[in-house]
Design a protein around this motif. Structure first.
Motif, PDB file in Angstrom:
ATOM      1  N   ALA A   1      46.961  36.755  40.757  1.00 40.22           N
ATOM      2  CA  ALA A   1      46.553  36.335  39.418  1.00 40.22           C
ATOM      3  C   ALA A   1      45.810  37.454  38.694  1.00 40.22           C
ATOM      4  O   ALA A   1      45.630  37.421  37.490  1.00 40.22           O
ATOM      5  CB  ALA A   1      45.646  35.112  39.521  1.00 40.22           C
ATOM      6  N   MET A   2      45.387  38.467  39.472  1.00 43.73           N
ATOM      7  CA  MET A   2      44.586  39.560  38.898  1.00 43.73           C
ATOM      8  C   MET A   2      45.505  40.648  38.345  1.00 43.73           C
ATOM      9  O   MET A   2      46.098  41.394  39.116  1.00 43.73           O
ATOM     10  CB  MET A   2      43.695  40.176  39.979  1.00 43.73           C
ATOM     11  CG  MET A   2      42.781  39.177  40.639  1.00 43.73           C
ATOM     12  SD  MET A   2      41.290  38.964  39.700  1.00 43.73           S
ATOM     13  CE  MET A   2      40.428  40.427  40.162  1.00 43.73           C
TER      14      MET A   2
ATOM     15  N   ARG B   1      44.449  43.171  36.516  1.00 41.11           N
ATOM     16  CA  ARG B   1      43.614  44.285  36.070  1.00 41.11           C
ATOM     17  C   ARG B   1      44.276  45.627  36.332  1.00 41.11           C
ATOM     18  O   ARG B   1      44.822  45.864  37.401  1.00 41.11           O
ATOM     19  CB  ARG B   1      42.270  44.247  36.809  1.00 41.11           C
ATOM     20  CG  ARG B   1      41.201  43.501  36.081  1.00 41.11           C
ATOM     21  CD  ARG B   1      39.858  43.619  36.750  1.00 41.11           C
ATOM     22  NE  ARG B   1      39.806  44.557  37.833  1.00 41.11           N
ATOM     23  CZ  ARG B   1      39.141  44.317  38.965  1.00 41.11           C
ATOM     24  NH1 ARG B   1      38.519  43.199  39.147  1.00 41.11           N
ATOM     25  NH2 ARG B   1      39.110  45.235  39.912  1.00 41.11           N
TER      26      ARG B   1
ATOM     27  N   MET C   1      47.541  28.128  29.520  1.00 39.20           N
ATOM     28  CA  MET C   1      48.206  27.678  30.752  1.00 39.20           C
ATOM     29  C   MET C   1      48.607  26.203  30.632  1.00 39.20           C
ATOM     30  O   MET C   1      49.709  25.820  31.046  1.00 39.20           O
ATOM     31  CB  MET C   1      47.252  27.864  31.936  1.00 39.20           C
ATOM     32  CG  MET C   1      47.847  27.482  33.260  1.00 39.20           C
ATOM     33  SD  MET C   1      48.998  28.698  33.888  1.00 39.20           S
ATOM     34  CE  MET C   1      47.896  29.637  34.908  1.00 39.20           C
TER      35      MET C   1
ATOM     36  N   ARG D   1      30.952  41.810  40.696  1.00 39.74           N
ATOM     37  CA  ARG D   1      30.952  43.143  40.067  1.00 39.74           C
ATOM     38  C   ARG D   1      30.217  43.131  38.732  1.00 39.74           C
ATOM     39  O   ARG D   1      29.047  42.824  38.706  1.00 39.74           O
ATOM     40  CB  ARG D   1      32.375  43.695  39.922  1.00 39.74           C
ATOM     41  CG  ARG D   1      32.955  44.090  41.290  1.00 39.74           C
ATOM     42  CD  ARG D   1      34.326  44.654  41.227  1.00 39.74           C
ATOM     43  NE  ARG D   1      34.360  46.019  40.696  1.00 39.74           N
ATOM     44  CZ  ARG D   1      35.421  46.802  40.801  1.00 39.74           C
ATOM     45  NH1 ARG D   1      36.513  46.389  41.416  1.00 39.74           N
ATOM     46  NH2 ARG D   1      35.408  48.016  40.302  1.00 39.74           N
TER      47      ARG D   1
ATOM     48  N   ASN E   1      42.627  29.464  40.162  1.00 39.20           N
ATOM     49  CA  ASN E   1      42.713  30.873  40.580  1.00 39.20           C
ATOM     50  C   ASN E   1      43.529  31.695  39.571  1.00 39.20           C
ATOM     51  O   ASN E   1      43.118  32.781  39.151  1.00 39.20           O
ATOM     52  CB  ASN E   1      43.353  30.923  41.970  1.00 39.20           C
ATOM     53  CG  ASN E   1      43.428  32.324  42.528  1.00 39.20           C
ATOM     54  OD1 ASN E   1      42.440  33.042  42.551  1.00 39.20           O
ATOM     55  ND2 ASN E   1      44.609  32.721  42.973  1.00 39.20           N
ATOM     56  N   MET E   2      44.670  31.129  39.157  1.00 42.02           N
ATOM     57  CA  MET E   2      45.531  31.858  38.217  1.00 42.02           C
ATOM     58  C   MET E   2      44.835  32.015  36.863  1.00 42.02           C
ATOM     59  O   MET E   2      44.834  33.094  36.274  1.00 42.02           O
ATOM     60  CB  MET E   2      46.867  31.141  38.050  1.00 42.02           C
ATOM     61  CG  MET E   2      47.769  31.300  39.245  1.00 42.02           C
ATOM     62  SD  MET E   2      49.467  30.784  38.990  1.00 42.02           S
ATOM     63  CE  MET E   2      49.361  29.027  39.060  1.00 42.02           C
TER      64      MET E   2
ATOM     65  N   GLY F   1      42.021  34.566  37.240  1.00 46.70           N
ATOM     66  CA  GLY F   1      42.558  35.925  37.378  1.00 46.70           C
ATOM     67  C   GLY F   1      43.058  36.463  36.054  1.00 46.70           C
ATOM     68  O   GLY F   1      42.823  37.630  35.710  1.00 46.70           O
ATOM     69  N   MET F   2      43.765  35.603  35.305  1.00 46.48           N
ATOM     70  CA  MET F   2      44.264  36.040  33.992  1.00 46.48           C
ATOM     71  C   MET F   2      43.100  36.297  33.044  1.00 46.48           C
ATOM     72  O   MET F   2      43.118  37.259  32.269  1.00 46.48           O
ATOM     73  CB  MET F   2      45.188  34.958  33.410  1.00 46.48           C
ATOM     74  CG  MET F   2      46.513  34.841  34.154  1.00 46.48           C
ATOM     75  SD  MET F   2      47.334  33.269  33.836  1.00 46.48           S
ATOM     76  CE  MET F   2      47.829  33.476  32.145  1.00 46.48           C
TER      77      MET F   2
ATOM     78  N   VAL G   1      39.889  37.160  33.741  1.00 43.45           N
ATOM     79  CA  VAL G   1      39.114  38.381  34.010  1.00 43.45           C
ATOM     80  C   VAL G   1      39.929  39.635  33.673  1.00 43.45           C
ATOM     81  O   VAL G   1      39.363  40.668  33.330  1.00 43.45           O
ATOM     82  CB  VAL G   1      38.559  38.454  35.464  1.00 43.45           C
ATOM     83  CG1 VAL G   1      37.622  37.302  35.744  1.00 43.45           C
ATOM     84  CG2 VAL G   1      39.656  38.538  36.496  1.00 43.45           C
ATOM     85  N   SER G   2      41.253  39.500  33.752  1.00 40.38           N
ATOM     86  CA  SER G   2      42.104  40.635  33.363  1.00 40.38           C
ATOM     87  C   SER G   2      42.104  40.828  31.847  1.00 40.38           C
ATOM     88  O   SER G   2      42.464  41.898  31.366  1.00 40.38           O
ATOM     89  CB  SER G   2      43.538  40.418  33.847  1.00 40.38           C
ATOM     90  OG  SER G   2      43.562  40.236  35.242  1.00 40.38           O
TER      91      SER G   2
ATOM     92  N   LEU H   1      34.765  45.165  34.643  1.00 38.36           N
ATOM     93  CA  LEU H   1      35.575  44.892  35.834  1.00 38.36           C
ATOM     94  C   LEU H   1      34.959  43.723  36.600  1.00 38.36           C
ATOM     95  O   LEU H   1      33.797  43.772  36.971  1.00 38.36           O
ATOM     96  CB  LEU H   1      35.627  46.117  36.742  1.00 38.36           C
ATOM     97  CG  LEU H   1      36.309  47.357  36.159  1.00 38.36           C
ATOM     98  CD1 LEU H   1      36.302  48.491  37.173  1.00 38.36           C
ATOM     99  CD2 LEU H   1      37.739  47.043  35.739  1.00 38.36           C
ATOM    100  N   VAL H   2      35.764  42.695  36.787  1.00 35.13           N
ATOM    101  CA  VAL H   2      35.270  41.494  37.477  1.00 35.13           C
ATOM    102  C   VAL H   2      36.261  41.109  38.562  1.00 35.13           C
ATOM    103  O   VAL H   2      37.462  41.058  38.325  1.00 35.13           O
ATOM    104  CB  VAL H   2      35.084  40.322  36.484  1.00 35.13           C
ATOM    105  CG1 VAL H   2      34.619  39.065  37.209  1.00 35.13           C
ATOM    106  CG2 VAL H   2      34.086  40.694  35.395  1.00 35.13           C
ATOM    107  N   ASP H   3      35.731  40.845  39.758  1.00 32.04           N
ATOM    108  CA  ASP H   3      36.547  40.299  40.841  1.00 32.04           C
ATOM    109  C   ASP H   3      36.263  38.802  40.943  1.00 32.04           C
ATOM    110  O   ASP H   3      35.163  38.351  40.609  1.00 32.04           O
ATOM    111  CB  ASP H   3      36.193  40.967  42.176  1.00 32.04           C
ATOM    112  CG  ASP H   3      36.777  42.369  42.274  1.00 32.04           C
ATOM    113  OD1 ASP H   3      37.785  42.643  41.593  1.00 32.04           O
ATOM    114  OD2 ASP H   3      36.217  43.196  43.008  1.00 32.04           O
ATOM    115  N   ILE H   4      37.262  38.071  41.428  1.00 29.81           N
ATOM    116  CA  ILE H   4      37.050  36.628  41.618  1.00 29.81           C
ATOM    117  C   ILE H   4      37.118  36.321  43.108  1.00 29.81           C
ATOM    118  O   ILE H   4      37.757  37.028  43.870  1.00 29.81           O
ATOM    119  CB  ILE H   4      38.090  35.792  40.843  1.00 29.81           C
ATOM    120  CG1 ILE H   4      39.524  36.131  41.260  1.00 29.81           C
ATOM    121  CG2 ILE H   4      37.909  35.969  39.351  1.00 29.81           C
ATOM    122  CD1 ILE H   4      40.588  35.225  40.629  1.00 29.81           C
ATOM    123  N   THR H   5      36.423  35.252  43.492  1.00 32.66           N
ATOM    124  CA  THR H   5      36.452  34.831  44.898  1.00 32.66           C
ATOM    125  C   THR H   5      37.459  33.694  45.058  1.00 32.66           C
ATOM    126  O   THR H   5      37.837  33.057  44.068  1.00 32.66           O
ATOM    127  CB  THR H   5      35.069  34.333  45.346  1.00 32.66           C
ATOM    128  OG1 THR H   5      34.760  33.142  44.614  1.00 32.66           O
ATOM    129  CG2 THR H   5      33.998  35.378  45.094  1.00 32.66           C
ATOM    130  N   PRO H   6      37.901  33.418  46.288  1.00 37.61           N
ATOM    131  CA  PRO H   6      38.792  32.271  46.478  1.00 37.61           C
ATOM    132  C   PRO H   6      38.129  30.977  45.993  1.00 37.61           C
ATOM    133  O   PRO H   6      36.914  30.833  46.069  1.00 37.61           O
ATOM    134  CB  PRO H   6      39.002  32.244  47.994  1.00 37.61           C
ATOM    135  CG  PRO H   6      38.774  33.653  48.432  1.00 37.61           C
ATOM    136  CD  PRO H   6      37.683  34.165  47.540  1.00 37.61           C
TER     137      PRO H   6
END
Lengths: 122, 153
Positions: free
Chosen positions: A81-82, A84, B16, B50, B94-95, B98-99, B101-102, B109-114
């Motif tokens: 999904a990322m 980046r 979505m 992050r 999750n999707m 993720g979309m 943060v992108s 810059l950001v990461d995601i956790t499960p």
């Protein structure tokens, strides 16, 4: 062609299978995190490994690094999904062959996988 | 800043839902959490790390979640809370995350956790963050709240 799927979501296992099996691909194994993928890869030796990035225990980028250090010719595709840009670049730098973002349609996934095998053949 | 980030997350949820065929979507006002986060028996929590540290929390009714997962499963009927339902609704969150943060501004810059899924009645959230904002998205099948809870340095 044997495809191994690594994602912490059973839903994604099912969605990838539903897309690729009718297109003629064989799913040789499904795993839930990068550590399981690293352990299974040597035994299964898939033609393609499709792997998520964000997973518990071990993320997909770390797992891909480990697999590629032992098997430099491994074909790995990130399915995440990322989207980046820095992640896409990092994936390319370590030798990952393709990067596809979720959500995906079956025909889009098939096109990327078919294209990957085609480009490696040429 | 937080409101701009939340708009991105809420906009991604709306996009979505539209893709999944859940129509009549109206993005809500951005408010403090107490007035909007009390409804819905299902929570999906995703950690942010992050450059932004905190959580994004999606709250919705199980009925709306079943409609979403049914659509994700290609229209298969979803009437029970089973493992596939739980997996699919977590993957939805999750999707979306993720979309989102992108889509944050360049340089963040950001990461995601499960995802973590919580199901139950009268759930109370304590995000443990000092900056919290909620967007309520109305659909014809009920509403979905998106809560962004961030720790300021």
């Amino acid at each position: 062609m044997k495809v191994m799927i690594v994602d912490d979501s059973q839903f994604i296992h099912m969605a990838v299978k539903s897309a690729l099996v009718p297109a003629g691909y064989e799913i040789c194994g499904t795993f839930n995190n990068g550590a399981e993928a690293v352990e299974a890869y040597a035994n299964l030796k898939p033609d393609l490994l499709i792997m998520d990035v964000t997973m518990p225990v071990m993320d997909g980028i770390t797992a891909a690094r480990k697999i590629l250090s032992d098997f430099p010719d491994a074909k790995i595709m990130m399915l995440t999904a990322m989207g980046r840009e820095d992640l896409v670049l990092e994936a390319k730098e370590i030798g990952i062959k393709a990067y596809k973002t979720k959500p995906f349609k079956a025909n889009e996934l098939i096109a990327v996988v078919d294209g990957l095998f085609l480009s490696c053949k040429n | 800043m937080l409101e701009n980030h939340l708009k991105i997350f809420a906009g991604t949820v709306s996009d979505m839902l539209t893709q999944l065929g859940i129509g009549e979507i109206v993005e809500g006002v951005y408010t403090c959490p107490a007035s909007v986060i009390e409804q819905g028996d299902l929570l999906v929590i995703i950690g942010l790390t992050r450059d932004i540290r905190g959580s994004v929390i999606y709250r919705l009714s199980s009925d709306l979640a079943m409609t979403i997962t049914s659509s994700m499963l290609g229209g298969s009927s979803v009437n029970v809370i089973d493992d596939m339902f739980k997996n699919a609704i977590c993957e939805f969150a999750n999707m979306v995350s993720g979309m989102a943060v992108s889509a944050l501004p360049v340089g963040i810059l950001v990461d995601i956790t499960p995802p973590t899924l919580v199901i139950g009645q009268e759930l109370t959230i304590s995000a443990g963050c000092n900056d919290i904002l909620v967007s309520k998205i109305e659909t014809s099948l009920g509403h979905l709240s998106v809560c962004l809870a961030i720790n300021k340095e």
